[in-house]
Write a protein that holds these residues in place. Structure first.
Motif, PDB file in Angstrom:
ATOM      1  N   VAL A  50     -37.381  13.839 -16.285  1.00  0.00           N
ATOM      2  CA  VAL A  50     -37.238  14.839 -15.052  1.00  0.00           C
ATOM      3  C   VAL A  50     -35.797  15.332 -14.878  1.00  0.00           C
ATOM      4  N   PHE A  51     -35.753  16.676 -14.821  1.00  0.00           N
ATOM      5  CA  PHE A  51     -34.319  17.170 -14.822  1.00  0.00           C
ATOM      6  C   PHE A  51     -33.942  17.139 -13.271  1.00  0.00           C
ATOM      7  N   LEU A 154     -46.786  27.126 -19.882  1.00  0.00           N
ATOM      8  CA  LEU A 154     -46.521  28.120 -20.869  1.00  0.00           C
ATOM      9  C   LEU A 154     -45.745  29.224 -19.939  1.00  0.00           C
ATOM     10  N   PRO A 155     -44.831  29.878 -20.644  1.00  0.00           N
ATOM     11  CA  PRO A 155     -44.273  29.620 -22.005  1.00  0.00           C
ATOM     12  C   PRO A 155     -43.154  28.702 -22.083  1.00  0.00           C
ATOM     13  N   VAL A 156     -42.928  28.118 -23.035  1.00  0.00           N
ATOM     14  CA  VAL A 156     -41.988  27.054 -23.284  1.00  0.00           C
ATOM     15  C   VAL A 156     -41.222  27.478 -24.524  1.00  0.00           C
ATOM     16  N   GLU A 172     -39.680  24.129 -20.436  1.00  0.00           N
ATOM     17  CA  GLU A 172     -40.009  25.435 -19.483  1.00  0.00           C
ATOM     18  C   GLU A 172     -38.835  25.652 -18.677  1.00  0.00           C
ATOM     19  N   THR A 173     -38.109  26.892 -19.136  1.00  0.00           N
ATOM     20  CA  THR A 173     -36.636  26.919 -18.347  1.00  0.00           C
ATOM     21  C   THR A 173     -36.737  27.523 -16.845  1.00  0.00           C
ATOM     22  N   GLY A 174     -37.928  28.226 -16.812  1.00  0.00           N
ATOM     23  CA  GLY A 174     -38.020  28.784 -15.387  1.00  0.00           C
ATOM     24  C   GLY A 174     -38.168  27.490 -14.116  1.00  0.00           C
ATOM     25  N   GLN A 175     -38.757  26.458 -14.643  1.00  0.00           N
ATOM     26  CA  GLN A 175     -38.530  25.383 -13.737  1.00  0.00           C
ATOM     27  C   GLN A 175     -37.979  24.069 -14.073  1.00  0.00           C
ATOM     28  N   SER A 176     -36.998  24.524 -15.152  1.00  0.00           N
ATOM     29  CA  SER A 176     -36.057  23.329 -15.686  1.00  0.00           C
ATOM     30  C   SER A 176     -36.739  22.020 -15.795  1.00  0.00           C
ATOM     31  N   THR A 420     -47.119  26.676  -5.790  1.00  0.00           N
ATOM     32  CA  THR A 420     -46.309  27.779  -5.038  1.00  0.00           C
ATOM     33  C   THR A 420     -45.039  28.224  -5.556  1.00  0.00           C
ATOM     34  N   THR A 421     -44.450  27.355  -6.248  1.00  0.00           N
ATOM     35  CA  THR A 421     -42.935  27.502  -6.727  1.00  0.00           C
ATOM     36  C   THR A 421     -43.172  28.416  -7.918  1.00  0.00           C
ATOM     37  N   THR A 422     -44.339  28.440  -8.524  1.00  0.00           N
ATOM     38  CA  THR A 422     -44.665  29.304  -9.712  1.00  0.00           C
ATOM     39  C   THR A 422     -45.721  30.138  -9.363  1.00  0.00           C
TER      40      THR A 422
END
Length: 483
Positions: A50-51, A154-156, A172-176, A420-422
């Protein structure tokens, strides 16, 4: 005579159905035996799963989102986030064409290949490997034999390290966050399981529906093979017992011991085989039933002019802000702020006013959108029940990947899980899907043994699969000896 003919036909059909099922049983049991090694005993480890992002006060952005957008003449965006890597803070901006661009939070300058660089940074963070060379970087928009649909995200970006273990990390960069990670051993197990258990080669030939139909036909043949075997044993058991007793009385060697072992072991493992077959067939039947097309992800575009309130001037201390994004619903746009206590708060981008119960309201909106038919919603009187899910449950299990989510409940014990975050639908559980899910995890994957620990559960499931395999091989040996 009629009774003898019926018995003979049962015996004949048992042999025919058994032969049809033999190769599939060998494939499924051997690949099933490999699963505990892949998912438990030989599963690779990784340093960080986990980041952990910095709070906004630690990132110290000098420019607001509005200043960065204006400097780069950006008129509209889909979303944004503040991120920090390699000692610098950036605005991660999702453009109208769904491409991530990275702008410095200090001077607004665009970072070239920013998404690729951030994906590489995250992969090194998860592996804690700052020295190995990167062998290859791929942007992946679909699932494949190694990054399978069970991974959900996805995408990754697929980051391949040049290491002896062949480590690949999916990010997945959008959610780190990390999708999954595989080394050479796990990739080999994945290929084996996909080809011999889920029969991906059939999907490659004729598509998923073709594969599922073929597998369901085979499962039905296995079921009738099992039932006919039990019936044959019931019809002939007196004869079998009499023959064996006469052999003992005469001191004659049992030359049909293979047949006897097949019958006796078959009776012992018949229940186990029944649970495997029924749960597997039910799983396939539900897949064939659920042919409704998936609705496109909820998408928004927010104009720059709708961002009157600066993201750096929200009525919340910077030290409490862990993540900030943008969402839009009910004809308004909001900053979606996740604080350091994992609480979600919504602030109007025009007025700065906080929306009460914003995450619940947004979850209701998204659930309504993802319903292809509103008939279930129309039956609800009053407000639809929504509750946060912050850890995996028996119904919303680990395979769904996404957390936290909001559970939106409808009449008939129908639950829709929304991230909800995505703005994505994580999964829906209703009616036959719930029954199938429980039958699969308890009758096929033996989750009823979880109380004894994962190792014991895996050993029991392996013994069950091994028993089915041995019975099938004894049955084939019996067939050969009859020739």
């Amino acid at each position: 005579m009629a009774s003898a003919a019926i018995k003979s036909k049962f015996y004949k059909w048992h042999r025919v159905l058994g032969l049809i099922s033999l190769v599939p049983v060998i494939f499924w049991t051997l690949s099933g035996l490999s699963h505990p090694f892949m998912s438990n005993w030989f599963r690779p480890s990784i340093a960080q799963e986990v980041f952990k992002p910095l709070a906004q006060n630690q990132m110290k952005p000098a420019l607001s989102l509005q200043q960065v957008l204006d400097k780069n003449n950006v008129k509209a965006i889909r979303n944004f986030a503040l991120i920090n890597f390699k000692g610098n803070t950036f605005y991660q901006v999702l453009s109208q064409d769904s491409v991530y661009n990275y702008y410095s939070a200090n001077d607004g300058i665009l970072l070239k290949d920013g998404d690729r660089l951030y994906a590489t940074y995250l992969a090194r963070y998860f592996t804690q490997d700052s020295t190995s060379n990167i062998k290859k970087i791929d942007y992946q928009t679909s699932f494949d034999g190694v990054y399978q649909p069970i991974n959900r995200l996805l995408p990754v970006w697929k980051i391949s390290f040049e290491r002896p273990d062949g480590m690949d990390v999916y990010v997945e960069t959008g959610q780190s966050r990390m999708g999954t990670f595989n080394n050479n051993t796990r990739k080999a197990f994945l290929w084996t399981f996909e080809q011999f258990h889920t029969w991906q080669f059939l999907a490659d030939i004729g598509g998923d529906t073709f594969r599922n139909v073929v597998l369901l036909v085979i499962m039905i043949a296995m079921l009738f093979s099992l039932l006919s075997g039990i019936i044959v044993y019931g019809l002939f058991w007196k004869k079998f017992k009499s023959i064996r007793q006469n052999q003992k009385n005469k001191g004659v060697d049992d030359k049909r011991f293979v047949h006897r072992f097949h019958r006796q072991l078959g009776l012992i493992v018949s229940f186990v085989m029944f649970t495997f077959v029924i749960s597997g067939a039910f799983h396939l039947a539900v897949k064939l039933h659920n042919t409704e097309p998936t609705k496109a992800d909820y998408g928004i575009v927010i104009n720059r002019n709708d961002l009157s309130i600066s993201n750096l001037q929200l009525p919340l201390a910077d030290s409490l802000i862990g993540y900030t994004g943008l969402i839009s619903f009910a004809d308004s746009s909001f900053y979606q702020v996740t604080d350091t206590k994992k609480q979600m708060r919504y602030f109007n981008t025009l007025s700065g006013k906080e929306l009460a119960n914003g995450d619940e309201e947004y979850a209701r909106c998204l659930s309504t959108y993802y319903h292809s038919s509103k008939k279930n919603i129309q039956k609800v009187y009053g407000r639809i029940n929504v509750k946060p899910i912050k850890q995996f449950t028996e119904e919303y299990g680990f395979i769904n990947k996404r957390l936290p989510v909001q559970q939106v409940s409808y009449p008939g014990n129908e639950n829709w899980y929304i991230e909800t975050t995505t703005s994505k639908l994580a999964t829906k559980v209703a009616g036959i899907d719930r029954i199938e899910g429980f039958s699969f995890i308890f009758l096929h994957k033996y989750f009823g043994m979880t109380w004894a620990g994962k190792n014991i559960r895996d050993i029991v499931s392996m013994l069950a699969a091994l028993g089915v395999l041995v019975v099938s091989l004894f049955g084939f040996a019996s067939f050969i000896k009859n020739k």
